[in-house]
Enzyme design. Structure first.
Site, PDB file in Angstrom:
ATOM      1  N   SER A 100      57.545  13.473 100.235  1.00  0.00           N
ATOM      2  CA  SER A 100      57.049  13.284 101.566  1.00  0.00           C
ATOM      3  C   SER A 100      55.883  14.195 101.704  1.00  0.00           C
ATOM      4  O   SER A 100      55.802  15.313 100.818  1.00  0.00           O
ATOM      5  CB  SER A 100      57.775  13.512 102.931  1.00  0.00           C
ATOM      6  OG  SER A 100      58.148  14.798 102.900  1.00  0.00           O
ATOM      7  N   THR A 129      55.173  16.323 103.780  1.00  0.00           N
ATOM      8  CA  THR A 129      55.391  17.753 104.479  1.00  0.00           C
ATOM      9  C   THR A 129      56.333  18.495 103.634  1.00  0.00           C
ATOM     10  O   THR A 129      56.654  19.776 103.836  1.00  0.00           O
ATOM     11  CB  THR A 129      55.950  17.601 105.923  1.00  0.00           C
ATOM     12  OG1 THR A 129      57.193  16.712 105.732  1.00  0.00           O
ATOM     13  CG2 THR A 129      55.063  16.903 106.719  1.00  0.00           C
ATOM     14  N   UNK A 130      56.324  18.129 102.575  1.00  0.00           N
ATOM     15  CA  UNK A 130      57.345  18.929 101.543  1.00  0.00           C
ATOM     16  C   UNK A 130      56.026  19.604 100.562  1.00  0.00           C
ATOM     17  O   UNK A 130      55.526  19.033  99.693  1.00  0.00           O
ATOM     18  CB  UNK A 130      58.012  17.921 100.524  1.00  0.00           C
ATOM     19  N   PRO A 131      55.884  20.992 100.936  1.00  0.00           N
ATOM     20  CA  PRO A 131      55.015  21.729 100.096  1.00  0.00           C
ATOM     21  C   PRO A 131      55.105  21.725  98.668  1.00  0.00           C
ATOM     22  O   PRO A 131      53.872  21.279  97.910  1.00  0.00           O
ATOM     23  CB  PRO A 131      55.324  23.138 100.394  1.00  0.00           C
ATOM     24  CG  PRO A 131      55.666  23.128 101.874  1.00  0.00           C
ATOM     25  CD  PRO A 131      56.744  21.722 101.840  1.00  0.00           C
ATOM     26  N   PHE A 185      56.384  19.196  96.686  1.00  0.00           N
ATOM     27  CA  PHE A 185      55.681  17.711  96.329  1.00  0.00           C
ATOM     28  C   PHE A 185      54.504  17.605  96.326  1.00  0.00           C
ATOM     29  O   PHE A 185      54.256  17.207  95.284  1.00  0.00           O
ATOM     30  CB  PHE A 185      56.273  16.728  97.336  1.00  0.00           C
ATOM     31  CG  PHE A 185      56.191  15.497  97.082  1.00  0.00           C
ATOM     32  CD1 PHE A 185      56.796  14.748  96.242  1.00  0.00           C
ATOM     33  CD2 PHE A 185      55.203  14.730  97.981  1.00  0.00           C
ATOM     34  CE1 PHE A 185      56.426  13.245  96.040  1.00  0.00           C
ATOM     35  CE2 PHE A 185      54.694  13.627  97.510  1.00  0.00           C
ATOM     36  CZ  PHE A 185      55.460  12.651  96.674  1.00  0.00           C
TER      37      PHE A 185
END
Length: 257
Positions: A123, A125-127, A129
């Site tokens: 996603s 908001t997953u840094p 990623f």
């Protein structure tokens, strides 16, 4: 309630107590020894690249550890792993996913013959990623002729109304499929060069693949031939490169004497 369901709830209770104890101990240690705990968290962040991420200063994310939001997120991840049905060598769960157009389809719809299919769960908001998104794009470029790729957008790792980091992408937890699709569309600005779909609001694929907060898989002919370890600590697109090089390299012909 049947015996399997009762056993599941007992496992959930044990995990609840484990996470509660971990958070309580962490909170106490952070209060008594803030410098040491911060260094320990930063050391873990080196593995994910978080400590080197130019978008985030340590004060943006380190103080959020052992908060009540941290507790609920870690508990959700641990509970979700009890639902894991994606076993190495086994059949890949053929979960329902939704295209950005709103059309429903299944993961297996993206399998083309014997070509490997790489699944990338994550996603915005997953840094880690996003930090490693360019690595993933290079995989798509390098193996476009021999493998297929699919991004499955799942629930937010660090939603603004959940375990939030300062200076992160501003997305709240999805309350509808439309909100999830809208969040997934933000990835299009990064030119993923492969299809992007979203998980259902029941989080079926995220649960059966134990994908939260991010995870990589490789499927070939319906079977899982690579199961990456759970992110963020072990999310590594370069491991996928090694797998694809092995799967996509034709066997060398040895001339007969």
């Amino acid at each position: 309630m049947g015996l399997p369901q009762l056993w599941l709830w007992l496992k959930r209770l044990v995990i609840f107590l484990q996470v509660a104890l971990e958070v309580a101990v962490g909170k106490v240690l952070m209060t008594l020894f803030p410098g040491r705990v911060k260094q320990s968290i930063l050391a873990m962040g080196q593995k994910t690249g978080m400590a080197r991420n130019p978008r985030f200063a340590p004060d943006n994310w380190v103080p959020t550890f052992f908060s009540i939001q941290y507790f609920w997120f870690v508990l959700k991840v641990r509970w979700q792993r009890l639902e894991d049905r994606a076993e190495f060598g086994g059949l890949a769960p053929n979960c329902t996913v939704v295209c950005l157009s709103g059309q429903k389809c299944n993961i297996w719809d993206f399998i083309q013959g014997s070509r490997p299919l790489v699944l990338n769960f994550g996603s915005c908001t997953u840094p880690s990623f996003l930090l490693k998104f360019d690595q993933f794009k290079r995989l798509v470029d390098d193996f476009a002729s021999t493998a297929d790729f699919l991004i499955i957008y799942i629930e937010e790792a660090h939603a603004t109304d959940g375990w939030a980091f300062k200076n992160n992408v501003d997305i709240r937890q999805h309350r509808s499929l439309q909100e999830r699709v809208r969040a997934a569309r933000l990835l299009l600005a990064r030119s993923p060069q492969c299809p992007v779909v979203v998980d259902t609001m029941q989080n079926q694929s995220s649960q059966l693949y134990a994908a939260l907060p991010e995870r990589l898989y490789v499927i070939q002919e319906g079977r899982i031939c690579y199961k990456g370890k759970a992110g963020p600590w072990n999310y590594n697109p370069e491991e996928v490169r090694a797998v694809l090089e092995k799967l996509c390299t034709p066997p060398r012909h040895v001339p007969q004497l």
